[in-house]
Design an enzyme around this catalytic site. Structure first.
Site, PDB file in Angstrom:
ATOM      1  N   GLY A 101      20.730  -2.537   0.694  1.00  0.00           N
ATOM      2  CA  GLY A 101      20.167  -2.033   1.939  1.00  0.00           C
ATOM      3  C   GLY A 101      19.005  -2.913   2.359  1.00  0.00           C
ATOM      4  O   GLY A 101      18.424  -3.617   1.525  1.00  0.00           O
ATOM      5  N   GLN A 153      11.403  -5.645   6.790  1.00  0.00           N
ATOM      6  CA  GLN A 153      11.466  -6.517   5.610  1.00  0.00           C
ATOM      7  C   GLN A 153      11.789  -7.970   5.967  1.00  0.00           C
ATOM      8  O   GLN A 153      11.653  -8.856   5.135  1.00  0.00           O
ATOM      9  CB  GLN A 153      12.516  -6.007   4.614  1.00  0.00           C
ATOM     10  CG  GLN A 153      12.186  -4.673   3.998  1.00  0.00           C
ATOM     11  CD  GLN A 153      13.243  -4.277   2.990  1.00  0.00           C
ATOM     12  OE1 GLN A 153      14.247  -3.679   3.338  1.00  0.00           O
ATOM     13  NE2 GLN A 153      13.031  -4.650   1.724  1.00  0.00           N
ATOM     14  N   CYS A 172      13.747  -2.930  -4.752  1.00  0.00           N
ATOM     15  CA  CYS A 172      13.542  -3.247  -3.336  1.00  0.00           C
ATOM     16  C   CYS A 172      13.454  -4.764  -3.194  1.00  0.00           C
ATOM     17  O   CYS A 172      12.786  -5.421  -3.989  1.00  0.00           O
ATOM     18  CB  CYS A 172      12.236  -2.594  -2.872  1.00  0.00           C
ATOM     19  SG  CYS A 172      11.845  -2.913  -1.145  1.00  0.00           S
ATOM     20  N   LEU A 173      14.130  -5.300  -2.168  1.00  0.00           N
ATOM     21  CA  LEU A 173      14.093  -6.766  -1.982  1.00  0.00           C
ATOM     22  C   LEU A 173      12.684  -7.253  -1.646  1.00  0.00           C
ATOM     23  O   LEU A 173      12.399  -8.437  -1.788  1.00  0.00           O
ATOM     24  CB  LEU A 173      15.079  -7.189  -0.885  1.00  0.00           C
ATOM     25  CG  LEU A 173      16.568  -7.000  -1.215  1.00  0.00           C
ATOM     26  CD1 LEU A 173      17.435  -7.487  -0.065  1.00  0.00           C
ATOM     27  CD2 LEU A 173      16.956  -7.719  -2.503  1.00  0.00           C
ATOM     28  N   HIS A 199      15.737   5.381   1.251  1.00  0.00           N
ATOM     29  CA  HIS A 199      14.832   4.280   0.902  1.00  0.00           C
ATOM     30  C   HIS A 199      14.578   3.394   2.131  1.00  0.00           C
ATOM     31  O   HIS A 199      13.439   3.039   2.432  1.00  0.00           O
ATOM     32  CB  HIS A 199      15.464   3.476  -0.249  1.00  0.00           C
ATOM     33  CG  HIS A 199      14.742   2.229  -0.639  1.00  0.00           C
ATOM     34  ND1 HIS A 199      14.229   2.040  -1.909  1.00  0.00           N
ATOM     35  CD2 HIS A 199      14.449   1.087   0.046  1.00  0.00           C
ATOM     36  CE1 HIS A 199      13.632   0.844  -1.955  1.00  0.00           C
ATOM     37  NE2 HIS A 199      13.774   0.242  -0.793  1.00  0.00           N
ATOM     38  N   GLU A 200      15.662   3.076   2.857  1.00  0.00           N
ATOM     39  CA  GLU A 200      15.527   2.187   4.029  1.00  0.00           C
ATOM     40  C   GLU A 200      14.771   2.873   5.170  1.00  0.00           C
ATOM     41  O   GLU A 200      13.965   2.239   5.849  1.00  0.00           O
ATOM     42  CB  GLU A 200      16.898   1.695   4.515  1.00  0.00           C
ATOM     43  CG  GLU A 200      17.709   0.893   3.497  1.00  0.00           C
ATOM     44  CD  GLU A 200      16.910  -0.156   2.757  1.00  0.00           C
ATOM     45  OE1 GLU A 200      15.970  -0.741   3.333  1.00  0.00           O
ATOM     46  OE2 GLU A 200      17.205  -0.391   1.565  1.00  0.00           O
ATOM     47  N   HIS A 256      11.113   2.633   4.784  1.00  0.00           N
ATOM     48  CA  HIS A 256      10.542   1.344   5.226  1.00  0.00           C
ATOM     49  C   HIS A 256      10.091   1.421   6.689  1.00  0.00           C
ATOM     50  O   HIS A 256       9.122   0.779   7.068  1.00  0.00           O
ATOM     51  CB  HIS A 256      11.572   0.219   5.106  1.00  0.00           C
ATOM     52  CG  HIS A 256      11.641  -0.403   3.742  1.00  0.00           C
ATOM     53  ND1 HIS A 256      10.576  -1.072   3.169  1.00  0.00           N
ATOM     54  CD2 HIS A 256      12.650  -0.489   2.846  1.00  0.00           C
ATOM     55  CE1 HIS A 256      10.936  -1.522   1.977  1.00  0.00           C
ATOM     56  NE2 HIS A 256      12.196  -1.190   1.747  1.00  0.00           N
TER      57      HIS A 256
HETATM   58 NI    NI Z   1      13.268  -1.626   0.037  1.00  0.00          NI
END
Ligand code: NI
Length: 176
Positions: free
Chosen positions: A48, A53, A95-96, A137-138, A141
């Site tokens: 995701g 991000q 998380c990226l 989670h997304e 953000h």
């Molecule tokens: Ni993340």
């Protein structure tokens, strides 16, 4: 399709509340951005990704429809809103924007989400388990919330200090 530059924890954009996408913004250029986000997500082996991000403070998320199998059914959701949540479960998240840090986070087990698809049409989806976790989670953000914020005080401090060390190594590698 270009792979976009990821923003990492410490970057102020990850702490901003993202702006709503207006229907007239959803054009071919916007769809290309969605494609680039998906490319960026898959290149980094993520499941995701949220627009902040990659430096766009907009209410847009992309994710992999895991039920179809990894990379087989890429999804995008504009202005996503959780309209129903049910149950709760703990599961591991990463998380990226905080590479290599993973921990257990409590999330709703099942959710119903409303938003727009990449053509600007209204859509509603129901998700549970891991898929529901990724979407929650997304959406976090878009509110400037990172998964480490959902850890208990001590665990959060440990994760953040570990990340600060890793970030220095990462930056050294990138500039080498
Ligand atoms: Ni993340």
């Amino acid at each position: 399709m270009p792979v976009l530059q990821l923003r990492y924890m410490g970057d102020p954009i990850l702490r901003k509340k993202a702006a709503k996408v207006e229907p007239e913004e959803i054009d071919d250029k916007f769809r290309q951005f969605i494609a680039d986000m998906l490319e960026t997500m898959y290149t980094n082996e993520g499941v995701g990704l949220a627009a902040p991000q990659v430096g766009e403070s907009k209410r847009l998320i992309v994710y992999d429809n895991m039920e179809a199998g990894y990379r087989l059914d890429p999804q995008a959701l504009i202005n996503p809103e959780i309209v129903e949540r049910e149950g709760s479960c703990r599961g591991e998240e990463g998380c990226l924007s905080i590479p290599e840090i993973k921990d257990m986070v409590e999330r709703a087990e099942r959710i119903v989400v409303r938003g727009l698809d990449r053509d600007g049409n209204e859509m509603e989806i129901e998700a549970e388990g891991m898929q529901a976790r990724v979407i929650q989670h997304e959406i976090d953000h878009l509110e400037g919330i990172l998964f480490v914020d959902r850890l208990g005080g001590v665990k959060k401090r440990l994760a953040v200090s570990r990340w600060k060390k890793l970030r220095k190594e990462l930056e050294a590698r990138q500039s080498a």
